[in-house]
Design a protein around this motif. Structure first.
Motif, PDB file in Angstrom:
ATOM      1  N   SER A   1       0.825  -1.215   0.000  1.00 60.14           N
ATOM      2  CA  SER A   1       0.000   0.000   0.000  1.00 60.14           C
ATOM      3  C   SER A   1       0.856   1.260   0.000  1.00 60.14           C
ATOM      4  CB  SER A   1      -0.977   0.004   1.188  1.00 60.14           C
ATOM      5  OG  SER A   1      -0.280  -0.017   2.419  1.00 60.14           O
ATOM      6  N   LEU A   2       2.012   1.209   0.650  1.00 65.15           N
ATOM      7  CA  LEU A   2       2.909   2.361   0.654  1.00 65.15           C
ATOM      8  C   LEU A   2       3.473   2.608  -0.753  1.00 65.15           C
ATOM      9  CD1 LEU A   2       4.194   4.618   2.274  1.00 65.15           C
ATOM     10  CD2 LEU A   2       6.041   3.029   2.911  1.00 65.15           C
ATOM     11  N   THR A   3       3.775   1.532  -1.484  1.00 69.80           N
ATOM     12  CA  THR A   3       4.216   1.666  -2.880  1.00 69.80           C
ATOM     13  C   THR A   3       3.121   2.321  -3.705  1.00 69.80           C
ATOM     14  OG1 THR A   3       5.735  -0.223  -2.776  1.00 69.80           O
ATOM     15  CG2 THR A   3       4.915   0.396  -4.958  1.00 69.80           C
ATOM     16  N   ALA A   4       1.885   1.868  -3.542  1.00 71.95           N
ATOM     17  CA  ALA A   4       0.761   2.444  -4.294  1.00 71.95           C
ATOM     18  C   ALA A   4       0.599   3.930  -3.979  1.00 71.95           C
ATOM     19  CB  ALA A   4      -0.527   1.683  -3.976  1.00 71.95           C
ATOM     20  N   GLU A   5       0.694   4.281  -2.712  1.00 70.74           N
ATOM     21  CA  GLU A   5       0.593   5.694  -2.331  1.00 70.74           C
ATOM     22  C   GLU A   5       1.706   6.507  -2.989  1.00 70.74           C
ATOM     23  OE1 GLU A   5       0.426   8.646   1.585  1.00 70.74           O
ATOM     24  OE2 GLU A   5       0.904   6.534   1.876  1.00 70.74           O
TER      25      GLU A   5
ATOM     26  N   PRO B   1      -0.468 -10.445  -3.901  1.00 69.04           N
ATOM     27  CA  PRO B   1       0.048 -11.154  -2.727  1.00 69.04           C
ATOM     28  C   PRO B   1       1.212 -10.419  -2.065  1.00 69.04           C
ATOM     29  CG  PRO B   1       0.786 -12.233  -4.733  1.00 69.04           C
ATOM     30  CD  PRO B   1      -0.158 -11.136  -5.150  1.00 69.04           C
ATOM     31  N   ASP B   2       1.469 -10.784  -0.818  1.00 64.01           N
ATOM     32  CA  ASP B   2       2.528 -10.150  -0.021  1.00 64.01           C
ATOM     33  C   ASP B   2       3.875 -10.810  -0.338  1.00 64.01           C
ATOM     34  OD1 ASP B   2       3.884  -8.630   1.777  1.00 64.01           O
ATOM     35  OD2 ASP B   2       3.019  -9.552   3.569  1.00 64.01           O
ATOM     36  N   GLU B   3       4.347 -10.563  -1.557  1.00 67.60           N
ATOM     37  CA  GLU B   3       5.621 -11.168  -1.956  1.00 67.60           C
ATOM     38  C   GLU B   3       6.556 -10.150  -2.607  1.00 67.60           C
ATOM     39  OE1 GLU B   3       4.122 -13.079  -6.177  1.00 67.60           O
ATOM     40  OE2 GLU B   3       3.786 -14.227  -4.356  1.00 67.60           O
ATOM     41  N   TYR B   4       6.321  -8.889  -2.349  1.00 67.89           N
ATOM     42  CA  TYR B   4       7.129  -7.827  -2.932  1.00 67.89           C
ATOM     43  C   TYR B   4       7.695  -6.936  -1.847  1.00 67.89           C
ATOM     44  CZ  TYR B   4       4.373  -9.021  -7.088  1.00 67.89           C
ATOM     45  OH  TYR B   4       3.766  -9.677  -8.121  1.00 67.89           O
ATOM     46  N   LYS B   5       8.781  -6.263  -2.184  1.00 65.87           N
ATOM     47  CA  LYS B   5       9.343  -5.230  -1.323  1.00 65.87           C
ATOM     48  C   LYS B   5       8.855  -3.865  -1.826  1.00 65.87           C
ATOM     49  CE  LYS B   5      12.154  -7.957   1.025  1.00 65.87           C
ATOM     50  NZ  LYS B   5      11.648  -8.555   2.211  1.00 65.87           N
TER      51      LYS B   5
ATOM     52  N   MET C   1       8.443  -0.577  -3.613  1.00 65.44           N
ATOM     53  CA  MET C   1       8.800  -0.046  -4.934  1.00 65.44           C
ATOM     54  C   MET C   1       9.435  -1.078  -5.874  1.00 65.44           C
ATOM     55  SD  MET C   1       7.494   2.940  -4.991  1.00 65.44           S
ATOM     56  CE  MET C   1       8.160   3.802  -6.416  1.00 65.44           C
ATOM     57  N   ASP C   2       9.174  -2.378  -5.662  1.00 60.38           N
ATOM     58  CA  ASP C   2       9.600  -3.395  -6.628  1.00 60.38           C
ATOM     59  C   ASP C   2       8.984  -3.087  -7.978  1.00 60.38           C
ATOM     60  OD1 ASP C   2      11.158  -4.955  -4.989  1.00 60.38           O
ATOM     61  OD2 ASP C   2       9.763  -6.656  -4.895  1.00 60.38           O
ATOM     62  N   LYS C   3       9.756  -3.250  -9.029  1.00 59.02           N
ATOM     63  CA  LYS C   3       9.278  -2.960 -10.379  1.00 59.02           C
ATOM     64  C   LYS C   3       8.010  -3.771 -10.692  1.00 59.02           C
ATOM     65  CE  LYS C   3      11.048  -2.755 -15.125  1.00 59.02           C
ATOM     66  NZ  LYS C   3      10.057  -3.533 -15.845  1.00 59.02           N
ATOM     67  N   GLU C   4       8.010  -5.055 -10.355  1.00 61.10           N
ATOM     68  CA  GLU C   4       6.847  -5.909 -10.626  1.00 61.10           C
ATOM     69  C   GLU C   4       5.624  -5.458  -9.830  1.00 61.10           C
ATOM     70  OE1 GLU C   4       9.831  -7.169  -9.569  1.00 61.10           O
ATOM     71  OE2 GLU C   4      10.578  -7.999 -11.465  1.00 61.10           O
ATOM     72  N   LEU C   5       5.846  -5.022  -8.603  1.00 59.92           N
ATOM     73  CA  LEU C   5       4.748  -4.536  -7.769  1.00 59.92           C
ATOM     74  C   LEU C   5       4.146  -3.273  -8.372  1.00 59.92           C
ATOM     75  CD1 LEU C   5       2.973  -4.497  -5.243  1.00 59.92           C
ATOM     76  CD2 LEU C   5       4.878  -3.411  -4.019  1.00 59.92           C
ATOM     77  N   ILE C   6       4.986  -2.356  -8.805  1.00 63.28           N
ATOM     78  CA  ILE C   6       4.507  -1.122  -9.427  1.00 63.28           C
ATOM     79  C   ILE C   6       3.655  -1.445 -10.653  1.00 63.28           C
ATOM     80  CG2 ILE C   6       5.231   0.951 -10.698  1.00 63.28           C
ATOM     81  CD1 ILE C   6       7.698   1.015  -8.786  1.00 63.28           C
ATOM     82  N   GLU C   7       4.134  -2.352 -11.506  1.00 62.73           N
ATOM     83  CA  GLU C   7       3.382  -2.744 -12.700  1.00 62.73           C
ATOM     84  C   GLU C   7       2.049  -3.383 -12.332  1.00 62.73           C
ATOM     85  OE1 GLU C   7       5.969  -5.229 -15.030  1.00 62.73           O
ATOM     86  OE2 GLU C   7       7.357  -3.570 -15.462  1.00 62.73           O
TER      87      GLU C   7
END
Length: 110
Positions: free
Chosen positions: A15-19, A84-88, A90-96
């Motif tokens: 959620s912090l990455t999304a924000e 799922p909770d498998e990213y750190k 600002m991971d590139k994959e998470l952002i995408e």
């Protein structure tokens, strides 16, 4: 302006990455929070009353919100992103994944 709240468990990665991705966006205001007691920012009724739409990362986040804040949740749209909770943070994959999941709600034009 649309008020958007992103929710995950601890408000440290997803959620912090999304924000972070959308905080300078011109058509939305964003906040993020977590459902756990040890969250960086723990979600509360004020967050939910502020939000026009809530994006949760997993179904159990929605269930927890509905259980803890039934009145606040009755009037807002809660969308499950199934990330799922498998990213750190600002991971590139998470952002995408976040951008793909919310693109029908938030345009990419910042």
């Amino acid at each position: 302006m649309l008020n958007i709240l992103f929710i995950c468990s601890r408000n440290r990665w997803r959620s912090l990455t999304a924000e972070t991705i959308y905080k300078k966006h011109k058509t939305v205001h964003v906040k993020s929070a977590g459902t756990e007691n040890n969250a960086r920012i723990k979600v509360n009724a004020k967050h939910l009353n502020w939000a026009d739409i809530v994006f949760v990362m997993e179904n159990h986040h929605k269930e927890k919100l509905m259980q803890q804040f039934p009145n606040e949740c009755s009037n807002i749209e809660i969308v499950i992103l199934e990330i799922p909770d498998e990213y750190k943070y600002m991971d590139k994959e998470l952002i995408e994944e976040i951008q793909d999941s919310v693109s029908c709600y938030i345009s990419d034009k910042a």
